[in-house]
Design a protein around this motif. Structure first.
Motif, mmCIF file in Angstrom:
data_model
loop_
_atom_site.group_PDB
_atom_site.id
_atom_site.type_symbol
_atom_site.label_atom_id
_atom_site.label_comp_id
_atom_site.label_asym_id
_atom_site.label_seq_id
_atom_site.Cartn_x
_atom_site.Cartn_y
_atom_site.Cartn_z
ATOM 1 N N MET A 137 0.818 -1.208 0.000
ATOM 2 C CA MET A 137 0.000 0.000 0.000
ATOM 3 C C MET A 137 0.861 1.271 0.000
ATOM 4 O O MET A 137 0.489 2.293 -0.534
ATOM 5 N N ASP A 138 2.059 1.183 0.613
ATOM 6 C CA ASP A 138 2.924 2.359 0.635
ATOM 7 C C ASP A 138 3.476 2.629 -0.758
ATOM 8 O O ASP A 138 3.904 1.721 -1.460
ATOM 9 N N GLU A 139 3.457 3.905 -1.122
ATOM 10 C CA GLU A 139 3.863 4.276 -2.465
ATOM 11 C C GLU A 139 5.381 4.293 -2.590
ATOM 12 O O GLU A 139 6.108 4.124 -1.612
ATOM 13 N N VAL A 140 5.814 4.530 -3.818
ATOM 14 C CA VAL A 140 7.245 4.634 -4.108
ATOM 15 C C VAL A 140 7.833 5.759 -3.254
ATOM 16 O O VAL A 140 7.225 6.820 -3.120
ATOM 17 N N SER A 141 8.998 5.507 -2.691
ATOM 18 C CA SER A 141 9.628 6.488 -1.814
ATOM 19 C C SER A 141 10.059 7.726 -2.614
ATOM 20 O O SER A 141 10.589 7.604 -3.716
ATOM 21 N N LEU A 142 9.795 8.888 -2.042
ATOM 22 C CA LEU A 142 10.169 10.132 -2.726
ATOM 23 C C LEU A 142 11.532 10.590 -2.240
ATOM 24 O O LEU A 142 11.956 10.267 -1.134
ATOM 25 N N SER A 143 12.211 11.383 -3.094
ATOM 26 C CA SER A 143 13.492 11.961 -2.670
ATOM 27 C C SER A 143 13.187 13.070 -1.658
ATOM 28 O O SER A 143 12.061 13.570 -1.606
ATOM 29 N N PRO A 144 14.208 13.494 -0.864
ATOM 30 C CA PRO A 144 13.942 14.551 0.126
ATOM 31 C C PRO A 144 13.366 15.825 -0.474
ATOM 32 O O PRO A 144 12.437 16.401 0.089
ATOM 33 N N ASP A 145 13.875 16.267 -1.633
ATOM 34 C CA ASP A 145 13.315 17.521 -2.170
ATOM 35 C C ASP A 145 11.908 17.325 -2.727
ATOM 36 O O ASP A 145 11.055 18.209 -2.618
ATOM 37 N N GLU A 146 11.636 16.131 -3.275
ATOM 38 C CA GLU A 146 10.256 15.856 -3.722
ATOM 39 C C GLU A 146 9.316 15.824 -2.516
ATOM 40 O O GLU A 146 8.177 16.288 -2.587
ATOM 41 N N THR A 147 9.830 15.275 -1.413
ATOM 42 C CA THR A 147 9.007 15.191 -0.200
ATOM 43 C C THR A 147 8.702 16.579 0.344
ATOM 44 O O THR A 147 7.559 16.874 0.694
ATOM 45 N N LEU A 148 9.727 17.447 0.380
ATOM 46 C CA LEU A 148 9.489 18.816 0.864
ATOM 47 C C LEU A 148 8.488 19.541 -0.026
ATOM 48 O O LEU A 148 7.643 20.294 0.451
ATOM 49 N N ARG A 149 8.590 19.284 -1.343
ATOM 50 C CA ARG A 149 7.646 19.912 -2.285
ATOM 51 C C ARG A 149 6.220 19.411 -2.013
ATOM 52 O O ARG A 149 5.267 20.170 -2.008
ATOM 53 N N LEU A 150 6.105 18.110 -1.766
ATOM 54 C CA LEU A 150 4.794 17.521 -1.463
ATOM 55 C C LEU A 150 4.200 18.148 -0.198
ATOM 56 O O LEU A 150 3.019 18.499 -0.151
ATOM 57 N N ILE A 151 5.057 18.336 0.815
ATOM 58 C CA ILE A 151 4.602 18.939 2.079
ATOM 59 C C ILE A 151 4.074 20.353 1.807
ATOM 60 O O ILE A 151 2.990 20.731 2.257
ATOM 61 N N GLU A 152 4.856 21.120 1.039
ATOM 62 C CA GLU A 152 4.461 22.502 0.753
ATOM 63 C C GLU A 152 3.154 22.558 -0.031
ATOM 64 O O GLU A 152 2.259 23.357 0.270
ATOM 65 N N GLU A 153 3.028 21.675 -1.032
ATOM 66 C CA GLU A 153 1.806 21.662 -1.849
ATOM 67 C C GLU A 153 0.585 21.283 -1.008
ATOM 68 O O GLU A 153 -0.487 21.865 -1.153
ATOM 69 N N GLN A 154 0.777 20.311 -0.117
ATOM 70 C CA GLN A 154 -0.346 19.870 0.714
ATOM 71 C C GLN A 154 -0.762 20.969 1.695
ATOM 72 O O GLN A 154 -1.943 21.217 1.901
ATOM 73 N N ARG A 155 0.256 21.647 2.271
ATOM 74 C CA ARG A 155 -0.034 22.747 3.196
ATOM 75 C C ARG A 155 -0.834 23.831 2.482
ATOM 76 O O ARG A 155 -1.793 24.375 3.003
ATOM 77 N N LYS A 156 -0.405 24.139 1.242
ATOM 78 C CA LYS A 156 -1.065 25.175 0.459
ATOM 79 C C LYS A 156 -2.516 24.769 0.169
ATOM 80 O O LYS A 156 -3.430 25.588 0.268
ATOM 81 N N ALA A 157 -2.706 23.493 -0.167
ATOM 82 C CA ALA A 157 -4.067 23.008 -0.470
ATOM 83 C C ALA A 157 -4.967 23.137 0.755
ATOM 84 O O ALA A 157 -6.128 23.534 0.644
ATOM 85 N N VAL A 158 -4.419 22.834 1.943
ATOM 86 C CA VAL A 158 -5.224 22.918 3.169
ATOM 87 C C VAL A 158 -5.557 24.382 3.475
ATOM 88 O O VAL A 158 -6.701 24.724 3.781
ATOM 89 N N ARG A 159 -4.534 25.247 3.356
ATOM 90 C CA ARG A 159 -4.768 26.683 3.608
ATOM 91 C C ARG A 159 -5.840 27.216 2.666
ATOM 92 O O ARG A 159 -6.743 27.945 3.049
ATOM 93 N N HIS A 160 -5.715 26.832 1.383
ATOM 94 C CA HIS A 160 -6.641 27.285 0.359
ATOM 95 C C HIS A 160 -8.063 26.833 0.689
ATOM 96 O O HIS A 160 -9.034 27.543 0.456
ATOM 97 N N ASP A 161 -8.157 25.646 1.251
ATOM 98 C CA ASP A 161 -9.469 25.097 1.592
ATOM 99 C C ASP A 161 -10.066 25.773 2.830
ATOM 100 O O ASP A 161 -11.263 26.028 2.890
ATOM 101 N N LEU A 162 -9.212 26.063 3.805
ATOM 102 C CA LEU A 162 -9.731 26.559 5.088
ATOM 103 C C LEU A 162 -9.943 28.071 5.124
ATOM 104 O O LEU A 162 -10.817 28.547 5.821
ATOM 105 N N ILE A 163 -9.103 28.815 4.376
ATOM 106 C CA ILE A 163 -9.242 30.278 4.424
ATOM 107 C C ILE A 163 -10.289 30.702 3.396
ATOM 108 O O ILE A 163 -10.169 30.384 2.219
#
Lengths: 201, 101
Positions: A1-27
């Motif tokens: 079930m766990d997806e392919v492991s991301l590189s550290p910079d891909e992971t940081l990008r994913l974190i930033e994109e997800q944070r932005k999506a949540v902010r966009h949804d809540l504000i």
């Protein structure tokens, strides 16, 4: 079930994109919050200015009041739509803060209406509109400042401060120009802030 | 030579990372309903349940069940331990990238 492991910079990008999506949804989208109130006040108080300041405009104060109240009802509806369309259903401190803040608006405006109406019979008819306008905008100003403090939103805080300053100046200026100040400096400021915040989202 | 920081395997799986980021973006004291979290992350209920169970076993999330009227609703929140683990995870990531931690 766990997806392919991301590189550290891909992971940081994913974190930033997800944070932005949540902010966009809540504000809430400022096009549903600031802009409708700005438009309602701009059109409503411009109508009041024309009613009291420009005889040739042919607008009665009753018509101006209907325009202002109608605009505020539409703005309120747009704001409710804008603040409840978030797809994330969140419970806890945020919803408690929101409920208390909403009640504060209701109580503030209702009591202000009651207090002002008790003074109306002692006032010159021409001053009634100005009394209600300055008092209701002052309550809105204080609640915007308080909202800024609750949600650590400096724009909201400064918008409230700006409104309070305009109300103070308008009370000294008197009508009909007080209404023109409300239309341009409060209504215009709200529309401007809404559009700028929309672009920065 | 400095040791290479290890990334917390509980958080490092992509779907769980998105769950943790979403929960960490909520203001403290808030919890989110299971159906809306599922919708935002575009996961199936079964898939999200499995990931939440792993996070719960690690003590990173707290799952509460409540009733709204007659409807049972599950709410999910990040625990203090989960928030701390996520902070350490992002610090470890930055360290791997050579940034200042």
């Amino acid at each position: 079930m766990d997806e392919v492991s991301l590189s550290p910079d891909e992971t940081l990008r994913l974190i930033e994109e997800q944070r932005k999506a949540v902010r966009h949804d809540l504000i809430p989208n400022p096009l549903f919050t600031y802009v409708p109130w700005g438009a309602a006040w701009f059109v409503g108080y411009l109508a009041f200015f024309l009613a009291y300041g420009v005889d040739s405009a042919g607008i009665s104060w009753q018509l101006a009041l209907a325009i202002l109240m109608g605009g505020q009802i539409l703005a309120g509806s747009a704001m409710v739509y804008g603040t409840t369309r978030s797809s994330l259903r969140v419970k806890g401190h945020t919803s408690q803060r929101g409920a208390m803040y909403g009640i504060a608006w209701f109580v503030g405006m209702a009591v202000m209406g009651w207090v002002c109406s008790t003074f109306v019979i002692h006032l010159d008819q021409n001053l009634v509109g100005l009394l209600f306008s300055t008092c209701s905008l002052m309550i809105a100003a204080v609640l915007y400042m308080a909202g800024g403090a609750i949600w650590l939103d400096w724009t909201m805080f400064f918008v409230g401060t700006w409104m309070a300053v305009v109300v103070g100046i308008a009370a000294a200026v008197g009508q009909p120009y007080a209404y023109l100040l409300f239309a341009i400096l409060v209504g215009g400021a709200f529309m401007g802030v809404g559009v700028i915040r929309r672009h920065r989202r | 030579m400095t040791a290479v920081p290890e990334l917390d395997p509980v958080i490092h799986a992509q779907a769980r990372l998105r769950v943790v980021v979403t929960l960490s973006a909520l203001p403290g004291g808030d919890r989110v309903s299971f159906p809306s979290l599922k919708k935002m992350l575009d996961l199936t209920a079964g898939n999200l349940s499995v990931h939440l169970t792993k996070l719960e076993e690690a003590g990173y999330v707290e799952i509460t069940k409540a009733h709204e009227g007659r409807t049972p609703v599950t709410y999910v929140a990040l625990t203090r331990r989960g928030r701390l683990a996520f902070e350490e995870y992002t610090e470890a990531l930055r360290a791997l990238l050579g940034g200042v931690t």
